[in-house]
Design a protein around this motif. Structure first.
Motif, PDB file in Angstrom:
ATOM      1  N   ASP A 143      59.393  38.008  27.206  1.00  0.00           N
ATOM      2  CA  ASP A 143      59.336  38.981  26.117  1.00  0.00           C
ATOM      3  C   ASP A 143      58.292  38.503  25.109  1.00  0.00           C
ATOM      4  OD1 ASP A 143      59.593  40.745  24.059  1.00  0.00           O
ATOM      5  OD2 ASP A 143      61.683  40.278  23.599  1.00  0.00           O
ATOM      6  N   PRO A 144      57.066  39.051  25.164  1.00  0.00           N
ATOM      7  CA  PRO A 144      55.984  38.563  24.306  1.00  0.00           C
ATOM      8  C   PRO A 144      55.931  39.244  22.939  1.00  0.00           C
ATOM      9  CG  PRO A 144      55.116  40.195  25.795  1.00  0.00           C
ATOM     10  CD  PRO A 144      56.598  40.065  26.124  1.00  0.00           C
ATOM     11  N   THR A 145      56.979  39.964  22.558  1.00  0.00           N
ATOM     12  CA  THR A 145      56.952  40.770  21.338  1.00  0.00           C
ATOM     13  C   THR A 145      56.558  39.944  20.121  1.00  0.00           C
ATOM     14  OG1 THR A 145      58.669  42.216  22.240  1.00  0.00           O
ATOM     15  CG2 THR A 145      58.283  42.322  19.864  1.00  0.00           C
TER      16      THR A 145
ATOM     17  N   THR B 161      53.718  48.478  30.411  1.00  0.00           N
ATOM     18  CA  THR B 161      54.693  47.940  29.469  1.00  0.00           C
ATOM     19  C   THR B 161      53.997  47.099  28.406  1.00  0.00           C
ATOM     20  OG1 THR B 161      56.425  47.924  31.161  1.00  0.00           O
ATOM     21  CG2 THR B 161      56.774  46.521  29.231  1.00  0.00           C
ATOM     22  N   VAL B 162      53.058  46.252  28.829  1.00  0.00           N
ATOM     23  CA  VAL B 162      52.330  45.410  27.881  1.00  0.00           C
ATOM     24  C   VAL B 162      51.521  46.269  26.911  1.00  0.00           C
ATOM     25  CG1 VAL B 162      50.484  43.704  27.644  1.00  0.00           C
ATOM     26  CG2 VAL B 162      52.259  43.397  29.384  1.00  0.00           C
TER      27      VAL B 162
ATOM     28  N   PRO C 243      57.822  47.492  39.183  1.00  0.00           N
ATOM     29  CA  PRO C 243      58.852  47.391  38.141  1.00  0.00           C
ATOM     30  C   PRO C 243      58.236  47.395  36.747  1.00  0.00           C
ATOM     31  CG  PRO C 243      59.244  45.786  39.886  1.00  0.00           C
ATOM     32  CD  PRO C 243      57.901  46.391  40.151  1.00  0.00           C
ATOM     33  N   SER C 244      58.920  48.031  35.813  1.00  0.00           N
ATOM     34  CA  SER C 244      58.415  48.092  34.439  1.00  0.00           C
ATOM     35  C   SER C 244      58.701  46.810  33.668  1.00  0.00           C
ATOM     36  CB  SER C 244      59.024  49.280  33.705  1.00  0.00           C
ATOM     37  OG  SER C 244      60.438  49.170  33.649  1.00  0.00           O
ATOM     38  N   GLU C 245      59.733  46.087  34.058  1.00  0.00           N
ATOM     39  CA  GLU C 245      60.093  44.848  33.387  1.00  0.00           C
ATOM     40  C   GLU C 245      59.379  43.659  34.034  1.00  0.00           C
ATOM     41  OE1 GLU C 245      62.008  44.670  30.612  1.00  0.00           O
ATOM     42  OE2 GLU C 245      61.859  46.862  30.738  1.00  0.00           O
ATOM     43  N   PRO C 246      59.174  42.567  33.278  1.00  0.00           N
ATOM     44  CA  PRO C 246      58.544  41.376  33.870  1.00  0.00           C
ATOM     45  C   PRO C 246      59.353  40.854  35.060  1.00  0.00           C
ATOM     46  CG  PRO C 246      58.670  41.183  31.485  1.00  0.00           C
ATOM     47  CD  PRO C 246      59.492  42.378  31.854  1.00  0.00           C
TER      48      PRO C 246
ATOM     49  N   ASN D 232      50.731  48.200  21.435  1.00  0.00           N
ATOM     50  CA  ASN D 232      50.692  49.318  20.492  1.00  0.00           C
ATOM     51  C   ASN D 232      51.744  49.144  19.396  1.00  0.00           C
ATOM     52  OD1 ASN D 232      49.654  52.142  19.896  1.00  0.00           O
ATOM     53  ND2 ASN D 232      51.843  52.542  20.109  1.00  0.00           N
ATOM     54  N   ASP D 233      52.937  48.712  19.789  1.00  0.00           N
ATOM     55  CA  ASP D 233      54.011  48.476  18.819  1.00  0.00           C
ATOM     56  C   ASP D 233      53.632  47.374  17.835  1.00  0.00           C
ATOM     57  OD1 ASP D 233      55.531  50.442  20.006  1.00  0.00           O
ATOM     58  OD2 ASP D 233      56.770  49.039  21.159  1.00  0.00           O
ATOM     59  N   ALA D 234      52.827  46.402  18.302  1.00  0.00           N
ATOM     60  CA  ALA D 234      52.394  45.301  17.444  1.00  0.00           C
ATOM     61  C   ALA D 234      51.217  45.698  16.551  1.00  0.00           C
ATOM     62  CB  ALA D 234      52.008  44.094  18.295  1.00  0.00           C
ATOM     63  N   GLY D 235      50.663  46.890  16.759  1.00  0.00           N
ATOM     64  CA  GLY D 235      49.528  47.336  15.967  1.00  0.00           C
ATOM     65  C   GLY D 235      48.188  46.985  16.565  1.00  0.00           C
TER      66      GLY D 235
END
Length: 247
Positions: A119-121, A185-186, A159-162, A191-194
């Motif tokens: 999870d690289p969030t 997914t990445v 798969p969408s998950e790692p 995008n969520d991180a800006g």
């Protein structure tokens, strides 16, 4: 690399990351080509290589930046860097907790780190935080949807998950994860991180023990140089380099 466990892995005597690159001249050349292609024509005041090990690629950034800092969690890797690349500035830091002020870095690179981050969030948000509004970032992603995997998943989809690529006997909580990521997914996480994707390269397209054995190195590297842009839209290679800007 984003936590103490990952730093400890590269601190341990069982893992000699400097010697790991023996016999990987093609992979190293492929990554240099990708970085040079993405950064040519750019110049930065301060570049930070996040999780850059002993500075294998950090030294290349001197061509594009007045100041280069290697931000690495492993004390052992930093000690090696001091020996082999004494020109580098170094700081011991986790990718999710960088010791730089908001918007103070105009180039961030993070190569061969995402494959340790299921999870690289937090790490992507940290890159966005320290990145200057007009700066750039280069992030490498271990590509779950590379050509051979697409053949394996034919009819089922990627798969969408790692996906953890370690063998079952090595999947222990105290072992470092090794994951491949779905690029869609990445892209959403970025995008969520800006962060937005400006350019994509397909890298290490001919990573094969057989090819490295039978094809002369200079020929293989030339093939790689020609293929990185051409194969990018196909997401062909096992490694994808992304040039990012702030949204």
């Amino acid at each position: 690399m984003g936590d103490t466990k990952r730093a400890d892995f590269y601190d341990g005597p069982a893992h000699d990351y400097l010697r790991y690159w023996d016999g990987r001249d093609y992979e190293h050349a492929a990554e240099r080509i990708a970085l040079e292609r993405l950064l040519t024509g750019e110049h930065f005041a301060h570049a930070v290589d996040v999780g850059g090990g002993y500075g294998r690629l950090s030294v290349l950034l001197h061509r594009y930046a007045d100041r280069v800092t290697l931000a690495e969690p492993s004390r052992r890797q930093l000690d090696i860097a001091a020996d082999v690349h004494p020109e580098l500035e170094t700081v011991q830091a986790q990718a999710a907790d960088l010791p730089f002020a908001d918007g103070s870095v105009d180039l961030v690179t993070m190569i061969r780190v995402m494959h340790h981050l299921p999870d690289p969030t937090a790490e992507l948000a940290e890159i966005a935080r320290v990145l200057d509004p007009v700066g750039a970032a280069v992030v490498e992603v271990a590509n779950l949807g590379h050509f051979r995997n697409r053949l394996r998943h034919l009819g089922r989809g990627i798969p969408s998950e790692p996906v953890d690529i370690r063998s079952p006997e090595n999947r222990h909580d105290d072992e470092i994860p090794f994951v491949n990521h779905n690029l869609d997914t990445v892209t959403r996480q970025l995008n969520d991180a800006g962060l937005r994707v400006e350019r994509v390269l397909s890298v290490s397209n001919f990573r094969s023990a057989t090819l490295k054995r039978v094809v002369p190195h200079r020929v293989l590297v030339r093939m790689e140089e020609m293929a990185q842009v051409w194969l990018a839209s196909l997401r062909f290679g096992p490694s994808i380099f992304l040039l990012l800007r702030k949204r």
